[in-house]
Design a protein around this motif. Structure first.
Motif, mmCIF file in Angstrom:
data_model
loop_
_atom_site.group_PDB
_atom_site.id
_atom_site.type_symbol
_atom_site.label_atom_id
_atom_site.label_comp_id
_atom_site.label_asym_id
_atom_site.label_seq_id
_atom_site.Cartn_x
_atom_site.Cartn_y
_atom_site.Cartn_z
ATOM 1 N N ARG A 172 -9.838 -3.182 -2.195
ATOM 2 C CA ARG A 172 -11.296 -3.026 -2.118
ATOM 3 C C ARG A 172 -11.999 -3.856 -2.597
ATOM 4 O O ARG A 172 -13.031 -4.348 -2.411
ATOM 5 C CB ARG A 172 -11.403 -1.627 -2.776
ATOM 6 N N GLU A 192 -9.606 5.032 2.596
ATOM 7 C CA GLU A 192 -10.064 4.243 1.576
ATOM 8 C C GLU A 192 -10.946 3.011 1.642
ATOM 9 O O GLU A 192 -11.642 2.533 0.701
ATOM 10 C CB GLU A 192 -8.581 3.846 0.918
ATOM 11 N N ILE A 252 0.793 -1.161 0.005
ATOM 12 C CA ILE A 252 -0.147 0.230 -0.009
ATOM 13 C C ILE A 252 0.840 1.231 -0.152
ATOM 14 O O ILE A 252 0.566 2.215 -0.568
ATOM 15 C CB ILE A 252 -0.887 -0.044 1.303
ATOM 16 N N GLU A 253 2.063 1.351 0.563
ATOM 17 C CA GLU A 253 2.869 2.348 0.723
ATOM 18 C C GLU A 253 4.344 2.029 0.424
ATOM 19 O O GLU A 253 4.926 1.679 1.358
ATOM 20 C CB GLU A 253 2.828 3.120 2.176
ATOM 21 N N LEU A 309 -4.413 -0.292 -3.062
ATOM 22 C CA LEU A 309 -5.944 -0.094 -2.426
ATOM 23 C C LEU A 309 -6.955 -0.502 -3.283
ATOM 24 O O LEU A 309 -8.060 -1.084 -2.696
ATOM 25 C CB LEU A 309 -5.846 1.310 -2.217
ATOM 26 N N ALA A 310 -6.898 -0.604 -4.615
ATOM 27 C CA ALA A 310 -8.118 -0.786 -5.241
ATOM 28 C C ALA A 310 -8.336 -2.601 -5.189
ATOM 29 O O ALA A 310 -9.401 -3.308 -5.297
ATOM 30 C CB ALA A 310 -7.736 -0.670 -6.661
ATOM 31 N N ARG A 319 -4.636 6.387 5.830
ATOM 32 C CA ARG A 319 -4.808 6.111 4.392
ATOM 33 C C ARG A 319 -5.766 5.034 4.046
ATOM 34 O O ARG A 319 -6.565 4.919 3.474
ATOM 35 C CB ARG A 319 -3.795 6.278 3.696
ATOM 36 N N GLU A 335 4.125 7.512 -0.292
ATOM 37 C CA GLU A 335 3.596 7.294 -1.797
ATOM 38 C C GLU A 335 2.576 5.831 -1.505
ATOM 39 O O GLU A 335 2.973 4.854 -1.179
ATOM 40 C CB GLU A 335 4.852 6.801 -2.481
ATOM 41 N N PHE A 336 1.258 6.304 -2.004
ATOM 42 C CA PHE A 336 0.296 5.191 -1.849
ATOM 43 C C PHE A 336 -0.016 4.607 -3.119
ATOM 44 O O PHE A 336 -0.388 5.431 -3.809
ATOM 45 C CB PHE A 336 -0.897 5.797 -0.995
ATOM 46 N N SER A 337 -0.117 3.294 -3.138
ATOM 47 C CA SER A 337 -0.473 2.621 -4.492
ATOM 48 C C SER A 337 -2.129 2.624 -4.677
ATOM 49 O O SER A 337 -2.722 1.834 -3.889
ATOM 50 C CB SER A 337 0.272 1.271 -4.400
ATOM 51 N N ARG A 338 -2.561 3.306 -5.656
ATOM 52 C CA ARG A 338 -3.927 3.180 -5.947
ATOM 53 C C ARG A 338 -4.111 1.896 -6.430
ATOM 54 O O ARG A 338 -5.360 1.114 -6.078
ATOM 55 C CB ARG A 338 -4.202 4.199 -7.190
ATOM 56 N N SER A 339 -3.278 0.894 -7.021
ATOM 57 C CA SER A 339 -3.799 -0.329 -7.594
ATOM 58 C C SER A 339 -3.926 -1.370 -6.511
ATOM 59 O O SER A 339 -4.680 -2.205 -6.066
ATOM 60 C CB SER A 339 -2.762 -0.750 -8.547
#
Length: 345
Positions: A31, A82, A15-16, A27-28, A78, A21-25
């Motif tokens: 999710r 999210e 995730i970080e 976190l997705a 974060r 720097e947080f990874s959108r992928s």
């Protein structure tokens, strides 16, 4: 398999991957996982930290860094922002006392230290991090119930002499009492996760501080002594924290599924006895659903209710113990465990 809850961990380093720097992928990905859990009726118990650290955090000194708690809370903020709507239960830190013991006193987990002073310091930092994370989750407005997940081995002196008894008491203070008695104030959390596997015999004369179990004791693949009543005793000890309890880990490493069914039967009976004695235990999560990678031991120990075949595309096969546990989960009756069972070793 009849379960209505599933415990999983989020990987901080995914995730970080770099500071801030947080990874959108990533976190997705989580999710999707948590959405799927909810869609099939499974309540998620989500652990924010389960032993592993991002390399950049470890390079800064890990939990000994002066801003360790601040950085961990930034990550938690974060995650909750999210994913908080999909996390009914949040475990802040998994087994903080084992992070401290294995990594800073025994030295067989990273960072591989054997320093009694740092062992005690890290334990207190982790307890501070738990309280700070509870505040962070609530400040984000999440409706999650938040708690600490602690391993509570039953510690006994290996010998009945004053020095051994006193050392056992001191070790119990650092491994058990520090965390249970430290859950005070408005940020202590909403529940306590109890994780129990074994009885350990404390001996200051042994270099590892723990003596071998007595001759004839039943041992797991990990060399741990099977002692079911220890679960009942430690649930009573945990109850003194004044929080609802969930058993968030309990299980056996064995190739023999007969043993696993026996273990389930005796430990669930110990849990039921604790409940009958007034302990507020609200749930049980077995360790583990699948045969897992066991940190310093690799894939050798078999903890899973479901076998994973690493030679054939990770094929997953429920063991008889999985079906036995499912009968208990669906009926709520311990006597359903062995109904029609035929276990192959």
């Amino acid at each position: 398999m009849g379960h209505n809850a599933h415990r999983l961990s989020l990987e901080w380093s995914r995730i970080e991957p770099a500071p801030g720097e947080f990874s959108r992928s990533a976190l997705a990905h989580y999710r999707r996982v948590l959405t799927t859990l909810a869609s099939v009726g499974l309540t998620g118990f989500v652990t924010l930290h389960h032993f592993t650290l991002p390399r950049w955090f470890a390079a800064r000194g890990g939990w000994l860094a002066p801003d360790a708690v601040e950085l961990f809370v930034r990550y938690c903020n974060r995650v909750v922002a999210e994913l908080g709507d999909l996390m009914p239960f949040v475990c802040t830190i998994n087994e903080p006392q084992m992070i401290a013991l294995h990594g800073y006193l025994e030295g067989y987990h990273p960072p591989g230290m054997t320093n009694p002073i740092l062992w005690k310091r890290v334990g207190r930092v982790l307890l501070e991090a738990h309280h700070a994370t509870v505040r962070a989750v609530r400040d984000e407005g999440a409706r999650s119930r938040v708690g600490l997940a602690v391993q509570l081995p039953l510690l006994e002196p290996a010998r009945d002499d004053d020095s051994c008894v006193a050392f056992c008491r001191a070790l119990r203070t650092e491994i058990v009492d520090l965390y249970l008695d430290g859950l005070t104030g408005p940020d202590r959390g909403d529940f306590l996760g109890v994780q129990y596997y074994r009885r350990q015999w404390v001996d200051p004369a042994v270099p590892t501080l723990f003596a071998e179990p007595p001759a004839g004791a039943q041992l797991t693949q990990m060399g741990w002594e099977v002692h079911p009543d220890g679960l009942r005793q430690q649930l009573h000890r945990a109850a003194a924290a004044g929080l609802p309890l969930y058993v968030t880990e309990n299980g056996i490493a064995t190739e023999d599924d007969h043993e696993r069914v026996d273990y389930l039967e005796t430990h669930l009976a110990a849990l039921a006895q604790a409940r009958s004695e007034g302990v507020d235990v609200r749930g049980y999560l077995h360790w583990s659903a699948f045969d897992n990678f066991e940190w310093a031991e690799g894939y050798r120990p078999k903890f899973g209710l479901i076998a994973v075949d690493h030679d054939h595309d990770l094929r997953r096969t429920p063991k008889p113990s999985a079906h036995a546990f499912a009968r208990v989960a669906t009926t709520g009756r311990l006597d359903a465990l062995r109904h029609g069972i035929a276990v192959q070793a």
